[in-house]
Design a protein around this motif. Structure first.
Motif, PDB file in Angstrom:
ATOM      1  N   GLY A   1      88.032  67.521  45.842  1.00 52.61           N
ATOM      2  CA  GLY A   1      89.164  66.608  45.886  1.00 52.61           C
ATOM      3  C   GLY A   1      88.820  65.244  46.437  1.00 52.61           C
ATOM      4  O   GLY A   1      89.653  64.576  47.053  1.00 52.61           O
ATOM      5  N   ILE A   2      87.565  64.802  46.232  1.00 56.19           N
ATOM      6  CA  ILE A   2      87.101  63.500  46.733  1.00 56.19           C
ATOM      7  C   ILE A   2      87.068  62.511  45.579  1.00 56.19           C
ATOM      8  O   ILE A   2      86.420  62.770  44.560  1.00 56.19           O
ATOM      9  CB  ILE A   2      85.688  63.617  47.340  1.00 56.19           C
ATOM     10  CG1 ILE A   2      85.690  64.574  48.537  1.00 56.19           C
ATOM     11  CG2 ILE A   2      85.157  62.256  47.763  1.00 56.19           C
ATOM     12  CD1 ILE A   2      84.304  64.893  49.054  1.00 56.19           C
ATOM     13  N   PRO A   3      87.725  61.348  45.664  1.00 62.22           N
ATOM     14  CA  PRO A   3      87.613  60.340  44.607  1.00 62.22           C
ATOM     15  C   PRO A   3      86.160  59.944  44.396  1.00 62.22           C
ATOM     16  O   PRO A   3      85.384  59.830  45.352  1.00 62.22           O
ATOM     17  CB  PRO A   3      88.432  59.156  45.146  1.00 62.22           C
ATOM     18  CG  PRO A   3      89.369  59.760  46.139  1.00 62.22           C
ATOM     19  CD  PRO A   3      88.630  60.911  46.756  1.00 62.22           C
ATOM     20  N   ALA A   4      85.770  59.742  43.141  1.00 64.13           N
ATOM     21  CA  ALA A   4      84.375  59.387  42.856  1.00 64.13           C
ATOM     22  C   ALA A   4      84.289  58.496  41.637  1.00 64.13           C
ATOM     23  O   ALA A   4      84.996  58.701  40.646  1.00 64.13           O
ATOM     24  CB  ALA A   4      83.527  60.647  42.645  1.00 64.13           C
ATOM     25  N   VAL A   5      83.397  57.507  41.714  1.00 71.46           N
ATOM     26  CA  VAL A   5      83.094  56.608  40.596  1.00 71.46           C
ATOM     27  C   VAL A   5      81.578  56.573  40.460  1.00 71.46           C
ATOM     28  O   VAL A   5      80.868  56.327  41.433  1.00 71.46           O
ATOM     29  CB  VAL A   5      83.644  55.184  40.830  1.00 71.46           C
ATOM     30  CG1 VAL A   5      83.358  54.295  39.627  1.00 71.46           C
ATOM     31  CG2 VAL A   5      85.147  55.228  41.112  1.00 71.46           C
ATOM     32  N   VAL A   6      81.076  56.820  39.250  1.00 72.41           N
ATOM     33  CA  VAL A   6      79.632  56.829  39.009  1.00 72.41           C
ATOM     34  C   VAL A   6      79.274  55.747  37.998  1.00 72.41           C
ATOM     35  O   VAL A   6      80.147  55.115  37.404  1.00 72.41           O
ATOM     36  CB  VAL A   6      79.159  58.208  38.511  1.00 72.41           C
ATOM     37  CG1 VAL A   6      79.516  59.294  39.515  1.00 72.41           C
ATOM     38  CG2 VAL A   6      79.760  58.549  37.147  1.00 72.41           C
ATOM     39  N   ALA A   7      77.972  55.565  37.799  1.00 75.89           N
ATOM     40  CA  ALA A   7      77.459  54.590  36.829  1.00 75.89           C
ATOM     41  C   ALA A   7      77.999  53.186  37.097  1.00 75.89           C
ATOM     42  O   ALA A   7      78.388  52.463  36.182  1.00 75.89           O
ATOM     43  CB  ALA A   7      77.781  55.023  35.398  1.00 75.89           C
ATOM     44  N   VAL A   8      77.993  52.782  38.379  1.00 81.43           N
ATOM     45  CA  VAL A   8      78.478  51.451  38.778  1.00 81.43           C
ATOM     46  C   VAL A   8      77.292  50.496  38.800  1.00 81.43           C
ATOM     47  O   VAL A   8      76.506  50.480  39.753  1.00 81.43           O
ATOM     48  CB  VAL A   8      79.151  51.493  40.167  1.00 81.43           C
ATOM     49  CG1 VAL A   8      79.707  50.110  40.518  1.00 81.43           C
ATOM     50  CG2 VAL A   8      80.250  52.541  40.191  1.00 81.43           C
ATOM     51  N   ARG A   9      77.143  49.718  37.765  1.00 82.50           N
ATOM     52  CA  ARG A   9      76.014  48.785  37.690  1.00 82.50           C
ATOM     53  C   ARG A   9      76.161  47.677  38.728  1.00 82.50           C
ATOM     54  O   ARG A   9      77.233  47.123  38.917  1.00 82.50           O
ATOM     55  CB  ARG A   9      75.926  48.193  36.300  1.00 82.50           C
ATOM     56  CG  ARG A   9      75.600  49.227  35.227  1.00 82.50           C
ATOM     57  CD  ARG A   9      75.288  48.588  33.901  1.00 82.50           C
ATOM     58  NE  ARG A   9      74.937  49.584  32.912  1.00 82.50           N
ATOM     59  CZ  ARG A   9      74.521  49.299  31.685  1.00 82.50           C
ATOM     60  NH1 ARG A   9      74.405  48.045  31.298  1.00 82.50           N
ATOM     61  NH2 ARG A   9      74.222  50.271  30.833  1.00 82.50           N
TER      62      ARG A   9
END
Length: 545
Positions: free
Chosen positions: A194-202
């Motif tokens: 249940g942790i917000p996550a954003v990947v592939a952040v150039r």
């Protein structure tokens, strides 16, 4: 503030101070040449054992996905082939032990990379084990998540599975990485916690002066600040309306199921209130064995997973192996492009006896456990292949047979497909990969593997309409089903069941219970009309609000 975008893989919003995950250790040097080869080589085995024991100790304190990840990483650290090769390099090339471990691990990683598919996804695990053993040999702290003294947003190039497995959700506000994709360990475990996550952040790692961040896992964005900001923890609710029976607010039935791959997963699924299992991965029975398990061994292993679901529906996927997931007793030879090679059901065309023995074991386990078992085949490309599988399944005594939809061709032949089988289940991860010709493990292509891509949603909609017309179930068992917002869009596209990681069951079931079928359909229509994944997500959210 500096605003950056990536791929949102776990929903929610959070804000707080940044903590950077340590980068890998500098590459160990190959000099000076070792003189006492035996003494230097003898250091490697104990170092690997110490790493493995530490991981097993951590695994003992957690359950479910986290436990499985830590145990898998520990088993890799104990793999004698890695240590033996490193010891050999010490003796052959007079290398110091840390350098020998580095070179041995690189050989293994290159082999996995060349194989492709599922095993290529394990390269990150090899590097994680490598770095831990090298750190032990050097007597320094291994790279990874540092001790957290306050709730923080973690920033990293990427996170190793063992780094994410036992994160404390009370101390980790959100995860942001420069690499990774929607199906990475970071994404899967962030959703389960249940942790917000954003990947592939150039450009994420270039922002060295940032000390805090605001993260939006739904929109896939973050704002970096050079000044501290107020901590805002993610809301972890969302399961209040889950009753254990999936349906929309106006009574339209949608089964909410769990994905499992071992007995521990089954226990977690029951605890979450899942109505059954939409995807039982059977590969666990074949891993780390030189020979094919006999029918009795398979039957007992499957029954252990099925027993908690006596009287409930369970869909068992037959062996998904082949050139991209090689097994010792299934020698398919080398292939120039394993992801497009002989895998899944294609193996059975040449080795039908392997499939027949597995089907016999599944049928026996169904009788032993009392679960309502169906079977489905992976990597099906034509209606003819589906018919071939269904005939063998029914001959084995399994009345209900279906297939996975992972190949665009079979999605486009949905009407013909549904004449041959009793149901289909959509694997959104592979269907996206093959639709966009984009390796799902490449961070640079993560946006193409976003399950909100309108082209992917249109394929799912084609299947949904065909299922309604044929009066046959169309389920979704890919990671997309774990998103409460996207789950409602999938229902609007015709999905009759959603199957997901166990921890997502209450929030998805609760979201469905609070939304009418017509509003799900409106959200689906809005997403289909959008020009890209980000605007599809926003349009669906607006339609539901």
């Amino acid at each position: 503030m500096l605003r950056l975008s990536g791929v949102g893989v776990s929903g929610g919003q959070a804000a707080g101070p940044l903590v950077r995950v340590a980068e890998p250790l500098p590459e160990p040097i190959a000099t000076p040449a070792v003189e006492n080869h035996d003494a230097e080589a003898a250091r490697i085995g104990p170092a690997a054992e110490t790493v493995a024991n530490g991981l097993f100790t951590r695994a003992a304190g957690v359950e479910g996905d986290a436990k499985a990840v830590l145990e898998t990483t520990a088993a890799m650290a104990m793999d004698p082939s890695l240590s033996s090769r490193a010891e050999q390099l010490v003796r052959q090339n007079s290398l110091p032990a840390p350098r020998a471990v580095l070179e041995a691990a690189e050989e293994f990683a290159e082999s996995l990379r060349a194989t492709g598919g599922y095993l290529a996804e394990r390269v990150r695990d090899v590097y994680d084990v490598r770095d831990r053993i090298i750190a032990e040999l050097l007597g320094v702290q291994p790279p990874g998540v540092p001790p957290l003294t306050e709730p923080s947003v973690l920033l990293a190039r990427d996170l190793a599975p063992a780094d994410t497995a036992d994160l404390d959700p009370e101390m980790v506000l959100a995860l942001v990485t420069e690499e990774g994709g929607p199906t990475s360990h970071t994404a899967i475990l962030a959703r389960s916690l249940g942790i917000p996550a954003v990947v592939a952040v150039r450009g994420l790692l270039a922002a060295t002066s940032a000390v805090a961040a605001e993260v939006d896992g739904d929109a896939g964005t973050l704002e970096l600040s050079e000044e501290r900001i107020a901590v805002r923890a993610p809301e972890r609710g969302g399961g209040e309306n889950w009753t254990g029976t999936g349906s929309t607010s106006d009574g339209h039935r949608v089964k909410v199921l769990a994905n499992v791959g071992a007995a521990t997963d089954a226990t977690a699924a029951v605890a979450s209130g899942a109505e059954g299992v939409g995807l039982f991965r059977t590969e666990f029975c074949y891993l780390a064995v030189a020979d094919e398990p006999d029918v009795a061994t398979q039957r007992a292993a499957y029954a252990e997973v099925l027993e908690p679901f006596a009287g409930k529906p369970v869909i068992v996927r037959t062996l998904d192996a082949g050139a991209d997931k090689p097994l010792g007793f299934l020698d398919t030879g080398s292939e120039p492009n394993p992801a497009l090679g002989v895998r899944g059901l294609r193996i059975a065309f040449d080795r039908p006896e392997v499939l027949d023995r597995q089907l016999e074991a599944i049928a026996g386990a169904a009788r032993d456990s009392g679960a309502e078992v169906s079977v489905m085949a992976p990597m099906v490309a034509t209606a003819e292949e589906a018919a071939w599988f269904a005939e063998r399944a029914r001959a084995a005594g399994i009345a209900r047979a279906g297939v996975m939809v992972e190949v665009p061709a079979v999605a486009l032949a949905a009407e013909e497909l549904l004449r041959e089988v009793d149901f289909v289940s959509i694997g959104t991860n592979d269907l996206a990969q093959y639709t966009f010709a984009a390796d799902r493990q490449l961070g640079a292509l993560a946006a193409l593997n976003d399950p909100w891509q309108p082209a992917l949603l249109r394929l799912i909609g084609t299947l949904g309409k065909a299922g309604v017309a044929a009066d046959k179930p169309v389920g979704v068992c890919g990671e997309a089903a774990a998103d409460p917002l996207l789950g409602r869009v999938l229902v609007g596209l015709g999905a009759s069941s959603l199957s997901m990681v166990a921890t997502a069951v209450p929030s998805v079931g609760s979201a469905l219970a609070g939304t009418s079928l017509r509003n799900c359909e409106r959200a689906a229509e809005a997403a289909l009309a959008a020009p890209d994944a980000g605007r599809a997500r926003a349009a669906a959210r607006d339609a539901l609000e």
